[in-house]
Enzyme design. Structure first.
Site, PDB file in Angstrom:
ATOM      1  N   ALA A 178      13.148   1.705 -10.239  1.00  0.00           N
ATOM      2  CA  ALA A 178      12.017   1.835  -9.288  1.00  0.00           C
ATOM      3  C   ALA A 178      11.726   3.552  -8.891  1.00  0.00           C
ATOM      4  O   ALA A 178      10.622   4.009  -9.021  1.00  0.00           O
ATOM      5  CB  ALA A 178      12.108   1.165  -8.048  1.00  0.00           C
ATOM      6  N   ASP A 179      12.981   4.271  -8.847  1.00  0.00           N
ATOM      7  CA  ASP A 179      13.448   5.495  -8.656  1.00  0.00           C
ATOM      8  C   ASP A 179      12.584   6.261  -9.718  1.00  0.00           C
ATOM      9  O   ASP A 179      11.487   7.028  -9.764  1.00  0.00           O
ATOM     10  CB  ASP A 179      14.378   5.928  -8.273  1.00  0.00           C
ATOM     11  N   VAL A 180      13.025   5.999 -10.918  1.00  0.00           N
ATOM     12  CA  VAL A 180      12.733   6.847 -12.232  1.00  0.00           C
ATOM     13  C   VAL A 180      11.169   6.467 -12.705  1.00  0.00           C
ATOM     14  O   VAL A 180      10.652   7.423 -12.779  1.00  0.00           O
ATOM     15  CB  VAL A 180      13.514   6.206 -13.424  1.00  0.00           C
ATOM     16  N   GLY A 183       9.232   8.281 -10.375  1.00  0.00           N
ATOM     17  CA  GLY A 183       9.001   9.725 -10.735  1.00  0.00           C
ATOM     18  C   GLY A 183       7.936  10.098 -12.005  1.00  0.00           C
ATOM     19  O   GLY A 183       7.331  10.867 -12.006  1.00  0.00           O
TER      20      GLY A 183
END
Length: 406
Positions: A178-180, A183
């Protein structure tokens, strides 16, 4: 020249989603100024082991986690809780093309560093806010973390072994996806806003939310529900609508066989010594194979288990059936194709000489990514940046440092 050589980015983000976006921009040539808290810096500098080792003291230095998302940047330390620190950041924002931040909902307004305040100083500023739940909606004030978002956004409900099998139950992905992905989507939004600015001359505000990205990247699984009306279930390494498309046992491990069409299926079963399966009404089309998955898969498993991984991979490659190993990370970087693509890159580091990094997947023929700047030490470029961008002289820098503002 690189694609974004003339772009200045002010990076107020920490941990992963924001730094991943700004690392992409740095890879494309942007000058990225990473603003960190004096004495502490990005939390991920301490998220280890493993750590680098400070050659002067022998003590742990920056964590590998931090190195993964901060290549190509300059680090300055500024205490934004002070009026002087806020003024420094405002002055940098007045010069910047892009600002990226991932503070909690409304967290920068009290410092006068919100979009309304900074866009009044710099109408061309593209201001990207990354939060767990976005700037609107009932969850907006909540903190959002990748693991939580993978659960709330549906990914864990479709990841993992079936509940009726050993090891069944929801699983998060092994990378903070989810973070990647946030980004990556933030990078896309920023590049879109830059193109819009070419036409309008104005910047804009980008509201990026981890939950939005996680739901958006459910992709076909989301449409299975929206069209079919039934929530998808976990099926381990299988595929919901393509069969056979999963891992299979070999005599010495497991291989992945990914059959994408009926022709590949015929080649697969011929190699396994059962060409007649391609004519069997239960298996002759993909839709039939999905319906009869539980009958077909054990038959294939019984045949693949008789052969080694190397034998299966070589035989399937010869026949044009997609097949490959399940590599551990060490085997990934030992793979001859990965090495030929130079996916490990060693980048300069002022303390270590060089540190390992993973190459950007961006391959541009006329403005390629370069790897001339590694992840910065905490505050490594404070004096350089403030002198270059704001004209601070040595006396001014010394006075601010003595007061703990930088």
């Amino acid at each position: 020249m690189r694609a974004l050589d003339d772009i200045l980015v002010l990076d107020l983000s920490r941990v992963l989603a924001g730094p991943w976006a700004t690392q992409n921009l740095a890879d494309l040539g942007a000058t990225v100024i990473k603003v960190e808290k004096p004495g502490e810096g990005d939390d991920t500098r301490r998220w280890g082991p493993p750590f680098l080792t400070d050659p002067a003291t022998g003590q742990p230095a920056d964590a590998a986690y931090y190195l993964a998302a901060n290549r190509g940047k300059r680090s300055i330390t500024v205490d934004m809780a002070t009026p002087e620190g806020q003024a420094i950041i405002r002055d940098l924002a007045a010069r910047a093309d892009i600002l990226v931040e991932n503070y909690k909902f409304g967290g920068l307004k009290k410092y006068g560093l919100d979009y309304a305040s900074l866009s009044a100083l710099n109408p061309r500023l593209i201001y990207c806010s990354i939060t767990g739940f976005g700037q609107t909606g009932p969850y907006a004030p909540r903190a959002g973390y990748d693991f939580l978002i993978q659960g709330m956004g549906g990914l864990m409900s479709i990841t993992g072994e079936r509940d009726d099998l050993p090891g069944g139950g929801p699983q998060k992905a092994g990378v903070a996806l989810a973070d990647v992905m946030t980004g990556l989507y933030s990078t896309i939004a920023i590049l879109g806003a830059l193109q819009q600015r070419h036409r309008s001359g104005r910047g804009q505000y980008l509201d990026m939310a981890l939950l939005d990205v996680q739901v958006g990247t459910l992709a076909n699984q989301a449409l299975y529900y929206l069209v079919g009306g039934e929530a998808p279930k976990r099926i381990g390494n299988g595929h919901a609508t393509v069969v056979p498309y999963q891992s299979f046992p070999a005599s010495d491990g497991h291989v992945i066989i990914a059959v994408g069409n009926d022709g590949q299926f015929a080649k697969l079963v011929a190699e396994l010594g059962h060409a007649e399966w391609a004519q069997d009404a239960r298996f002759s089309s993909n839709a039939a194979r999905v319906t009869n998955r539980n009958a077909l898969i054990p038959l294939i498993q019984a045949e693949t288990a008789k052969r080694s991984m190397a034998d299966l991979i070589a035989a399937m490659e010869k026949r044009g059936v997609p097949c490959g190993p399940i590599n551990t990370v060490d085997k990934v970087f030992a793979d001859p194709h990965v090495q030929a693509r130079q996916l490990r890159r060693d980048v300069p580091h002022s303390q270590q000489g060089s540190v390992p990094s993973v190459a950007s997947p961006l391959r541009l023929s006329d403005s390629p990514v370069s790897y001339d700047r590694g992840p910065p030490l905490l505050g490594e470029h404070t004096d350089e940046v403030l002198a270059e961008q704001l004209g601070f002289d040595p006396a001014r820098l010394a006075e601010l440092r003595q007061r703990g503002i930088i």
